[in-house]
Scaffold this motif. Structure first.
Motif, PDB file in Angstrom:
ATOM      1  N   VAL A 139      -3.109   9.675  -1.716  1.00  0.00           N
ATOM      2  CA  VAL A 139      -3.142  10.207  -0.359  1.00  0.00           C
ATOM      3  C   VAL A 139      -2.796  11.693  -0.400  1.00  0.00           C
ATOM      4  O   VAL A 139      -1.993  12.131  -1.227  1.00  0.00           O
ATOM      5  N   ALA A 140      -3.435  12.459   0.468  1.00  0.00           N
ATOM      6  CA  ALA A 140      -3.150  13.890   0.596  1.00  0.00           C
ATOM      7  C   ALA A 140      -3.190  14.245   2.081  1.00  0.00           C
ATOM      8  O   ALA A 140      -3.916  13.622   2.859  1.00  0.00           O
ATOM      9  N   LYS A 141      -2.399  15.233   2.447  1.00  0.00           N
ATOM     10  CA  LYS A 141      -2.361  15.665   3.847  1.00  0.00           C
ATOM     11  C   LYS A 141      -3.008  17.038   3.956  1.00  0.00           C
ATOM     12  O   LYS A 141      -2.698  17.944   3.188  1.00  0.00           O
ATOM     13  N   ARG A 142      -3.925  17.167   4.923  1.00  0.00           N
ATOM     14  CA  ARG A 142      -4.590  18.443   5.152  1.00  0.00           C
ATOM     15  C   ARG A 142      -4.793  18.612   6.654  1.00  0.00           C
ATOM     16  O   ARG A 142      -5.374  17.730   7.303  1.00  0.00           O
ATOM     17  N   ASP A 143      -4.292  19.699   7.172  1.00  0.00           N
ATOM     18  CA  ASP A 143      -4.430  19.987   8.606  1.00  0.00           C
ATOM     19  C   ASP A 143      -3.959  18.825   9.477  1.00  0.00           C
ATOM     20  O   ASP A 143      -4.652  18.368  10.379  1.00  0.00           O
ATOM     21  N   HIS A 144      -2.775  18.319   9.203  1.00  0.00           N
ATOM     22  CA  HIS A 144      -2.144  17.237   9.966  1.00  0.00           C
ATOM     23  C   HIS A 144      -2.878  15.901   9.882  1.00  0.00           C
ATOM     24  O   HIS A 144      -2.618  15.003  10.674  1.00  0.00           O
ATOM     25  N   GLU A 145      -3.823  15.771   8.953  1.00  0.00           N
ATOM     26  CA  GLU A 145      -4.540  14.515   8.766  1.00  0.00           C
ATOM     27  C   GLU A 145      -4.386  14.060   7.321  1.00  0.00           C
ATOM     28  O   GLU A 145      -4.367  14.879   6.412  1.00  0.00           O
ATOM     29  N   TYR A 146      -4.307  12.756   7.140  1.00  0.00           N
ATOM     30  CA  TYR A 146      -4.210  12.198   5.798  1.00  0.00           C
ATOM     31  C   TYR A 146      -5.595  11.816   5.308  1.00  0.00           C
ATOM     32  O   TYR A 146      -6.417  11.287   6.054  1.00  0.00           O
ATOM     33  N   ARG A 147      -5.832  12.110   4.046  1.00  0.00           N
ATOM     34  CA  ARG A 147      -7.089  11.784   3.372  1.00  0.00           C
ATOM     35  C   ARG A 147      -6.758  11.001   2.106  1.00  0.00           C
ATOM     36  O   ARG A 147      -5.639  11.037   1.629  1.00  0.00           O
ATOM     37  N   PHE A 148      -7.743  10.333   1.549  1.00  0.00           N
ATOM     38  CA  PHE A 148      -7.532   9.505   0.367  1.00  0.00           C
ATOM     39  C   PHE A 148      -8.399  10.012  -0.788  1.00  0.00           C
ATOM     40  O   PHE A 148      -9.520   9.547  -0.972  1.00  0.00           O
ATOM     41  N   PRO A 149      -7.869  10.958  -1.561  1.00  0.00           N
ATOM     42  CA  PRO A 149      -8.622  11.499  -2.704  1.00  0.00           C
ATOM     43  C   PRO A 149      -8.559  10.549  -3.902  1.00  0.00           C
ATOM     44  O   PRO A 149      -7.895   9.505  -3.859  1.00  0.00           O
ATOM     45  N   ALA A 150      -9.212  10.927  -4.971  1.00  0.00           N
ATOM     46  CA  ALA A 150      -9.146  10.149  -6.209  1.00  0.00           C
ATOM     47  C   ALA A 150      -7.699  10.087  -6.689  1.00  0.00           C
ATOM     48  O   ALA A 150      -6.909  11.016  -6.470  1.00  0.00           O
TER      49      ALA A 150
ATOM     50  N   GLY B 136      -4.505  10.569  -8.605  1.00  0.00           N
ATOM     51  CA  GLY B 136      -4.087  11.711  -9.411  1.00  0.00           C
ATOM     52  C   GLY B 136      -4.339  13.045  -8.740  1.00  0.00           C
ATOM     53  O   GLY B 136      -3.897  14.081  -9.224  1.00  0.00           O
ATOM     54  N   GLN B 137      -5.036  13.047  -7.607  1.00  0.00           N
ATOM     55  CA  GLN B 137      -5.336  14.293  -6.905  1.00  0.00           C
ATOM     56  C   GLN B 137      -4.607  14.391  -5.567  1.00  0.00           C
ATOM     57  O   GLN B 137      -4.924  15.246  -4.757  1.00  0.00           O
ATOM     58  N   GLY B 138      -3.631  13.516  -5.364  1.00  0.00           N
ATOM     59  CA  GLY B 138      -2.892  13.523  -4.107  1.00  0.00           C
ATOM     60  C   GLY B 138      -1.400  13.573  -4.339  1.00  0.00           C
ATOM     61  O   GLY B 138      -0.930  14.093  -5.348  1.00  0.00           O
ATOM     62  N   LEU B 139      -0.652  12.988  -3.416  1.00  0.00           N
ATOM     63  CA  LEU B 139       0.805  13.053  -3.425  1.00  0.00           C
ATOM     64  C   LEU B 139       1.465  12.032  -4.347  1.00  0.00           C
ATOM     65  O   LEU B 139       2.610  12.205  -4.738  1.00  0.00           O
ATOM     66  N   LEU B 140       0.786  10.950  -4.672  1.00  0.00           N
ATOM     67  CA  LEU B 140       1.410   9.856  -5.413  1.00  0.00           C
ATOM     68  C   LEU B 140       1.207  10.009  -6.915  1.00  0.00           C
ATOM     69  O   LEU B 140       0.126  10.364  -7.364  1.00  0.00           O
ATOM     70  N   ASP B 141       2.266   9.718  -7.663  1.00  0.00           N
ATOM     71  CA  ASP B 141       2.198   9.779  -9.117  1.00  0.00           C
ATOM     72  C   ASP B 141       2.508   8.391  -9.666  1.00  0.00           C
ATOM     73  O   ASP B 141       3.658   8.029  -9.849  1.00  0.00           O
ATOM     74  N   TYR B 142       1.471   7.616  -9.885  1.00  0.00           N
ATOM     75  CA  TYR B 142       1.633   6.245 -10.348  1.00  0.00           C
ATOM     76  C   TYR B 142       2.124   6.152 -11.785  1.00  0.00           C
ATOM     77  O   TYR B 142       2.523   5.093 -12.220  1.00  0.00           O
TER      78      TYR B 142
ATOM     79  N   ASP C  25       0.847  -1.190   0.000  1.00  0.00           N
ATOM     80  CA  ASP C  25       0.000   0.000   0.000  1.00  0.00           C
ATOM     81  C   ASP C  25       0.886   1.245   0.000  1.00  0.00           C
ATOM     82  O   ASP C  25       1.437   1.622   1.035  1.00  0.00           O
ATOM     83  N   ALA C  26       1.033   1.868  -1.164  1.00  0.00           N
ATOM     84  CA  ALA C  26       1.881   3.050  -1.293  1.00  0.00           C
ATOM     85  C   ALA C  26       1.342   4.232  -0.482  1.00  0.00           C
ATOM     86  O   ALA C  26       2.119   5.016   0.063  1.00  0.00           O
ATOM     87  N   SER C  27       0.033   4.367  -0.387  1.00  0.00           N
ATOM     88  CA  SER C  27      -0.540   5.472   0.394  1.00  0.00           C
ATOM     89  C   SER C  27      -0.199   5.350   1.867  1.00  0.00           C
ATOM     90  O   SER C  27       0.098   6.345   2.528  1.00  0.00           O
ATOM     91  N   ASN C  28      -0.250   4.132   2.391  1.00  0.00           N
ATOM     92  CA  ASN C  28       0.153   3.932   3.780  1.00  0.00           C
ATOM     93  C   ASN C  28       1.603   4.349   3.980  1.00  0.00           C
ATOM     94  O   ASN C  28       1.950   5.001   4.969  1.00  0.00           O
ATOM     95  N   MET C  29       2.440   3.958   3.040  1.00  0.00           N
ATOM     96  CA  MET C  29       3.855   4.274   3.144  1.00  0.00           C
ATOM     97  C   MET C  29       4.073   5.791   3.115  1.00  0.00           C
ATOM     98  O   MET C  29       4.857   6.335   3.880  1.00  0.00           O
TER      99      MET C  29
END
Length: 131
Positions: free
Chosen positions: A86-97, A99-105, A54-58
């Motif tokens: 995965v994206a971070k907002r206000d010290h919390e991680y969220r799981f957006p669609a 392509g809309q977060g930190l990971l570039d697959y 799970d790359a988002s967990n990592m």
């Protein structure tokens, strides 16, 4: 470790594999990075234990790591993966669609995860990969 070793005979008798996911929470992680998980597999020494990558967990647990690169390194011992962003907002991680977060697959070395066929090729020889 001892708990994993104790369950191995039952897994082997049933012909099952237990998949351990890399952690995304500091309180509940068996391992975060690939080399840590590989050490766990060596310590247990049983083919009935494998990875659910799970790359988002990592990315949330170890933001300094190359999460996609680590996921690709897990492939030889991975039998399932969770592909999400995965994206971070206000010290919390969220799981957006995707392509809309930190990971570039789809960038650079992560191109191996860009299409279903290339992922299938990367997992060739693993009997439970769905194509």
């Amino acid at each position: 470790m001892k708990n994993l070793q104790q369950i191995v005979p039952a897994l082997q008798q049933a012909g099952c594999q237990l998949l351990i996911e890399n952690g995304g929470d500091y309180n509940y992680d068996a391992f975060a990075l690939t080399h840590e998980g590989e050490q766990l597999l060596r310590d247990v020494n049983a083919s009935s234990i494998a990875f659910n990558g799970d790359a988002s967990n990592m990315a949330s647990l170890r933001p300094e790591a190359d999460a996609i690169g680590e996921l690709l390194q897990m492939l030889p011992n991975m039998r399932h993966c969770s592909i999400k962003d995965v994206a971070k907002r206000d010290h919390e991680y969220r799981f957006p669609a995707i392509g809309q977060g930190l990971l570039d697959y789809g960038a650079g070395d992560a191109g191996a995860l860009n299409t279903q066929s290339s992922l299938s090729e990367a997992c060739a020889g693993q009997s439970n990969v769905r194509r």
